[in-house]
Design a protein around this motif. Structure first.
Motif: not given
Length: 147
Positions: A87-102
């Motif tokens: 299962x996946x969700x996104x915790x933070x999206x920046x200009x060039x980065x993303x934090x995927x939580x699993x």
């Protein structure tokens, strides 16, 4: 994003899921899925989502995502033959980065067997300098963003 103990999260805390069959080769001498294989499940989940829903072309896109940080917390063993619900969700999206939580869930289990995250930084292929996340991928990631 839920602030609760990660091992008490449920599938409802995530926005997307992918069933992944456990292969016999995933199991180690201790009769459970080896710890390095959990990261393979994470990678499969994240890249499958970006390919299917964000149009990522891993071979030809001029912008690629590099994993710069990973973590995994193990709560229960996973065994063969099971199918893991990744299962996946996104915790933070920046200009060039993303934090995927699993979260990795075993069949019939309410709480995850493992939780973790990936941080991708999007870079220009070959140059490896950070660049903005491509719009089609950003749009797909935003659909999984949790408050």
């Amino acid at each position: 994003m839920t602030e609760s103990d990660p091992k008490l999260q449920t599938r409802a805390d995530y926005r997307h899921s992918l069933p992944i069959p456990v292969r016999l080769a995933d199991v180690d001498i201790y009769q459970h899925v080896n710890n390095v294989v959990y990261y393979s499940y994470f990678d499969t989940l994240v890249n499958d989502y970006m390919i299917r829903f964000g149009g990522l072309d891993m071979v030809n896109d001029p912008v690629i995502g590099l994993v710069v940080e990973t973590a995994c917390r193990f709560h229960q063993s996973i065994n063969f033959p099971e199918t893991v619900e990744a299962c996946l969700r996104i915790a933070k999206i920046g200009t060039s980065s993303v934090r995927h939580e699993i979260g990795l869930f075993r069949d019939g289990q309410r709480h995850p067997a493992a939780t973790g995250h990936f941080v991708h930084v999007f870079v220009e292929r070959g140059v490896q300098k950070p660049v903005p996340i491509p719009p089609r991928i950003r749009a797909a990631l935003e659909k999984l963003l949790v408050p």
